[in-house]
Write a protein that holds these residues in place. Structure first.
Motif, PDB file in Angstrom:
ATOM      1  N   ILE A  34       0.567  -1.304  -0.137  1.00  0.00           N
ATOM      2  CA  ILE A  34       0.066   0.168   0.176  1.00  0.00           C
ATOM      3  C   ILE A  34       0.815   1.188  -0.087  1.00  0.00           C
ATOM      4  O   ILE A  34       0.550   2.196  -0.583  1.00  0.00           O
ATOM      5  N   HIS A  35       1.825   1.371   0.776  1.00  0.00           N
ATOM      6  CA  HIS A  35       2.925   2.502   0.895  1.00  0.00           C
ATOM      7  C   HIS A  35       3.541   2.667  -0.701  1.00  0.00           C
ATOM      8  O   HIS A  35       3.533   3.605  -1.196  1.00  0.00           O
ATOM      9  N   ALA A  36       3.979   1.471  -1.186  1.00  0.00           N
ATOM     10  CA  ALA A  36       4.630   1.581  -2.350  1.00  0.00           C
ATOM     11  C   ALA A  36       3.704   2.002  -3.530  1.00  0.00           C
ATOM     12  O   ALA A  36       3.997   2.832  -4.682  1.00  0.00           O
ATOM     13  N   SER A  37       2.401   1.571  -3.524  1.00  0.00           N
ATOM     14  CA  SER A  37       1.420   1.806  -4.488  1.00  0.00           C
ATOM     15  C   SER A  37       0.695   3.012  -4.311  1.00  0.00           C
ATOM     16  O   SER A  37       0.373   3.548  -5.473  1.00  0.00           O
ATOM     17  N   TYR A  38       0.449   3.638  -3.195  1.00  0.00           N
ATOM     18  CA  TYR A  38      -0.268   4.858  -2.999  1.00  0.00           C
ATOM     19  C   TYR A  38       0.743   5.925  -2.411  1.00  0.00           C
ATOM     20  O   TYR A  38       1.227   6.660  -3.297  1.00  0.00           O
ATOM     21  N   SER A  39       0.882   6.039  -1.079  1.00  0.00           N
ATOM     22  CA  SER A  39       1.280   6.755  -0.436  1.00  0.00           C
ATOM     23  C   SER A  39       1.626   6.343   1.044  1.00  0.00           C
ATOM     24  O   SER A  39       1.264   5.389   1.409  1.00  0.00           O
ATOM     25  N   ALA A  40       2.368   7.277   1.715  1.00  0.00           N
ATOM     26  CA  ALA A  40       2.878   6.803   3.286  1.00  0.00           C
ATOM     27  C   ALA A  40       1.511   7.167   3.856  1.00  0.00           C
ATOM     28  O   ALA A  40       1.083   6.779   4.759  1.00  0.00           O
ATOM     29  N   GLN A  41       0.669   8.202   3.490  1.00  0.00           N
ATOM     30  CA  GLN A  41      -0.618   8.643   4.212  1.00  0.00           C
ATOM     31  C   GLN A  41      -1.468   7.397   4.051  1.00  0.00           C
ATOM     32  O   GLN A  41      -2.104   6.965   5.163  1.00  0.00           O
ATOM     33  N   HIS A  42      -1.367   6.939   2.853  1.00  0.00           N
ATOM     34  CA  HIS A  42      -2.526   5.603   2.903  1.00  0.00           C
ATOM     35  C   HIS A  42      -1.991   4.403   3.749  1.00  0.00           C
ATOM     36  O   HIS A  42      -2.792   3.747   4.293  1.00  0.00           O
ATOM     37  N   ALA A  43      -0.495   4.086   3.808  1.00  0.00           N
ATOM     38  CA  ALA A  43      -0.300   3.156   4.697  1.00  0.00           C
ATOM     39  C   ALA A  43      -0.497   3.488   6.147  1.00  0.00           C
ATOM     40  O   ALA A  43      -0.770   2.849   7.108  1.00  0.00           O
ATOM     41  N   HIS A  44      -0.413   5.002   6.668  1.00  0.00           N
ATOM     42  CA  HIS A  44      -0.640   5.206   7.806  1.00  0.00           C
ATOM     43  C   HIS A  44      -2.151   4.941   8.131  1.00  0.00           C
ATOM     44  O   HIS A  44      -2.658   4.897   9.439  1.00  0.00           O
ATOM     45  N   GLY A  45      -3.040   5.081   7.195  1.00  0.00           N
ATOM     46  CA  GLY A  45      -4.410   4.750   7.482  1.00  0.00           C
ATOM     47  C   GLY A  45      -4.516   3.227   7.712  1.00  0.00           C
ATOM     48  O   GLY A  45      -5.557   2.833   8.521  1.00  0.00           O
ATOM     49  N   LEU A  46      -3.942   2.523   7.262  1.00  0.00           N
ATOM     50  CA  LEU A  46      -3.666   1.158   7.789  1.00  0.00           C
ATOM     51  C   LEU A  46      -3.181   0.905   9.267  1.00  0.00           C
ATOM     52  O   LEU A  46      -3.685   0.302  10.053  1.00  0.00           O
ATOM     53  N   LEU A  47      -2.190   1.710   9.501  1.00  0.00           N
ATOM     54  CA  LEU A  47      -1.590   1.533  10.916  1.00  0.00           C
ATOM     55  C   LEU A  47      -2.628   2.129  11.995  1.00  0.00           C
ATOM     56  O   LEU A  47      -2.663   1.570  13.113  1.00  0.00           O
ATOM     57  N   ARG A  48      -3.412   3.090  11.497  1.00  0.00           N
ATOM     58  CA  ARG A  48      -4.382   3.748  12.384  1.00  0.00           C
ATOM     59  C   ARG A  48      -5.292   2.810  12.954  1.00  0.00           C
ATOM     60  O   ARG A  48      -5.729   2.642  14.005  1.00  0.00           O
ATOM     61  N   ASN A  49      -5.854   1.884  12.060  1.00  0.00           N
ATOM     62  CA  ASN A  49      -7.031   1.105  12.413  1.00  0.00           C
ATOM     63  C   ASN A  49      -6.231  -0.535  12.860  1.00  0.00           C
ATOM     64  O   ASN A  49      -7.177  -1.146  13.505  1.00  0.00           O
ATOM     65  N   PHE A  50      -4.992  -0.668  12.519  1.00  0.00           N
ATOM     66  CA  PHE A  50      -4.634  -2.052  12.938  1.00  0.00           C
ATOM     67  C   PHE A  50      -4.607  -2.497  14.586  1.00  0.00           C
ATOM     68  O   PHE A  50      -4.995  -3.531  14.647  1.00  0.00           O
ATOM     69  N   PRO A  51      -4.395  -1.462  15.335  1.00  0.00           N
ATOM     70  CA  PRO A  51      -4.593  -1.907  16.896  1.00  0.00           C
ATOM     71  C   PRO A  51      -5.933  -2.247  17.062  1.00  0.00           C
ATOM     72  O   PRO A  51      -6.088  -3.316  18.108  1.00  0.00           O
ATOM     73  N   PHE A  52      -7.135  -1.834  16.369  1.00  0.00           N
ATOM     74  CA  PHE A  52      -8.222  -2.292  16.702  1.00  0.00           C
ATOM     75  C   PHE A  52      -8.780  -3.468  16.273  1.00  0.00           C
ATOM     76  O   PHE A  52      -9.442  -4.400  17.138  1.00  0.00           O
ATOM     77  N   GLY A  53      -8.089  -4.114  15.481  1.00  0.00           N
ATOM     78  CA  GLY A  53      -8.485  -5.530  14.978  1.00  0.00           C
ATOM     79  C   GLY A  53      -7.272  -6.528  15.718  1.00  0.00           C
ATOM     80  O   GLY A  53      -7.722  -7.723  15.851  1.00  0.00           O
ATOM     81  N   LEU A  54      -6.235  -5.986  16.287  1.00  0.00           N
ATOM     82  CA  LEU A  54      -5.395  -6.890  16.984  1.00  0.00           C
ATOM     83  C   LEU A  54      -6.117  -7.596  18.149  1.00  0.00           C
ATOM     84  O   LEU A  54      -5.625  -8.471  18.688  1.00  0.00           O
ATOM     85  N   GLY A  55      -7.118  -6.977  18.715  1.00  0.00           N
ATOM     86  CA  GLY A  55      -7.845  -7.564  19.761  1.00  0.00           C
ATOM     87  C   GLY A  55      -8.367  -9.187  19.317  1.00  0.00           C
ATOM     88  O   GLY A  55      -8.412  -9.882  20.079  1.00  0.00           O
ATOM     89  N   SER A  56      -8.583  -9.053  18.101  1.00  0.00           N
ATOM     90  CA  SER A  56      -8.932 -10.266  17.604  1.00  0.00           C
ATOM     91  C   SER A  56      -7.617 -11.674  17.717  1.00  0.00           C
ATOM     92  O   SER A  56      -8.047 -12.636  18.045  1.00  0.00           O
ATOM     93  N   VAL A  57      -6.553 -11.118  17.464  1.00  0.00           N
ATOM     94  CA  VAL A  57      -5.662 -12.002  17.552  1.00  0.00           C
ATOM     95  C   VAL A  57      -5.282 -12.400  19.024  1.00  0.00           C
ATOM     96  O   VAL A  57      -4.950 -13.562  19.143  1.00  0.00           O
ATOM     97  N   THR A  58      -5.408 -11.258  19.901  1.00  0.00           N
ATOM     98  CA  THR A  58      -5.280 -11.647  21.523  1.00  0.00           C
ATOM     99  C   THR A  58      -6.346 -12.755  21.871  1.00  0.00           C
ATOM    100  O   THR A  58      -6.120 -13.758  22.378  1.00  0.00           O
ATOM    101  N   ALA A  59      -7.593 -12.477  21.454  1.00  0.00           N
ATOM    102  CA  ALA A  59      -8.533 -13.556  21.576  1.00  0.00           C
ATOM    103  C   ALA A  59      -8.292 -14.824  21.081  1.00  0.00           C
ATOM    104  O   ALA A  59      -8.524 -15.918  21.620  1.00  0.00           O
ATOM    105  N   TYR A  60      -7.665 -14.919  19.770  1.00  0.00           N
ATOM    106  CA  TYR A  60      -7.138 -16.278  19.370  1.00  0.00           C
ATOM    107  C   TYR A  60      -6.089 -16.964  20.246  1.00  0.00           C
ATOM    108  O   TYR A  60      -6.259 -17.970  20.362  1.00  0.00           O
TER     109      TYR A  60
END
Length: 275
Positions: free
Chosen positions: A201-227
């Motif tokens: 995503i960083h290479a194809s779009y921009s650093a800002q788009h990659a940051h959009g992924l980073l912003r939301n990643f911790p919210f989904g990480l609770g799923s890994v913790t539950a697993y």
């Protein structure tokens, strides 16, 4: 048997990474960032390690994998900090390289420091939840980006997306008996499906788009913790196959609960909650 497992590891891991990449292109960083927090990489590693080393190995490694998630959050934060001012599209690849050079050592350093701690499983779970909450707060200031164009899937792009994840799976599962459950667990926390997606995503779009992924990643990480928490108990009691299924169900249950709560809160917050 060995060749069959090697092929299965390669096909399964590569397919998951490519699928997440396509989802990110079509759905945008908000949904992709959360879904990338699904326990897909950990589930792949646990399944194959369980088949090769036995379910008891997974049970012993689970607490250390929670530490690996904390190291992953350190990776994400370092990546963001190293690339947050890289706004010039002409220097996108240079900014990506700088971010990688900061993120990977951050994961290694955090994993090494965590390896020095003698934490019980409950303490490791509590520390992980605190780290996730801290990451949510720290990255909340990152603005979200919507992808406005799709990237054509080329053979090179597919190789970048799948190659890193496959290499990590083969390395960790292939050396698990040598490095033991401690380091196998820590390395199982590496974001082997998310990190290649972030790079693409960083290479194809921009650093800002990659940051959009980073912003939301911790919210989904609770799923890994539950697993992981479920796997700690389920693998020993149910075996590898049934334990994997039950643990994945726990991860999906978290994601469903998160989606329902964020959807309920969205009208009050003016659509600001991630979904």
């Amino acid at each position: 048997m060995l060749d069959g497992l090697l092929l299965a590891k390669t096909v399964v891991t590569g397919s998951v990474v490519i699928g997440l990449s396509i989802l990110a292109e079509r759905a945008g960083p908000r949904i992709a960032g959360v879904l990338a927090g699904l326990p897909l990489g950990t589930a792949i590693l646990y399944f194959f390690i369980g088949l090769e080393q036995g379910p008891g190995f997974v049970v012993a490694a689970a607490g250390h994998t929670l530490g690996g998630l904390i190291a992953t959050l350190a990776l994400c934060y370092a990546y963001w900090q190293a690339s947050r001012h890289a706004t010039d599209p002409a220097r996108r690849l240079r900014g990506l390289a700088r971010a990688c050079l900061a993120a990977l050592p951050a994961f290694g350093l955090a994993a090494w420091l965590l390896s020095l701690l003698e934490l019980g499983f409950a303490a490791a779970a509590g520390l992980t939840l605190v780290a996730i909450a801290a990451a949510m707060a720290a990255m909340h200031a990152i603005p979200e980006q919507a992808m406005v164009r799709r990237v054509r899937l080329t053979p090179l792009m597919l190789l970048v997306r799948a190659g890193t994840a496959v290499a990590v799976v083969l390395a960790v599962t292939g050396t698990a008996d040598l490095i033991g459950p401690h380091w196998a667990g820590l390395l199982s926390g590496f974001p082997l499906t998310f990190f290649p997606l972030l790079l693409v995503i960083h290479a194809s779009y921009s650093a800002q788009h990659a940051h959009g992924l980073l912003r939301n990643f911790p919210f989904g990480l609770g799923s890994v913790t539950a697993y992981i928490v479920c796997a700690h108990f389920a693998f020993g009691a149910l075996g590898v196959v049934a334990g994997s299924a039950v643990s994945m169900a726990a991860g999906l249950a978290y994601l469903l609960a998160y989606w329902l709560v964020s959807r309920a809160l969205r009208p009050r917050r003016g659509g600001g909650a991630p979904a």
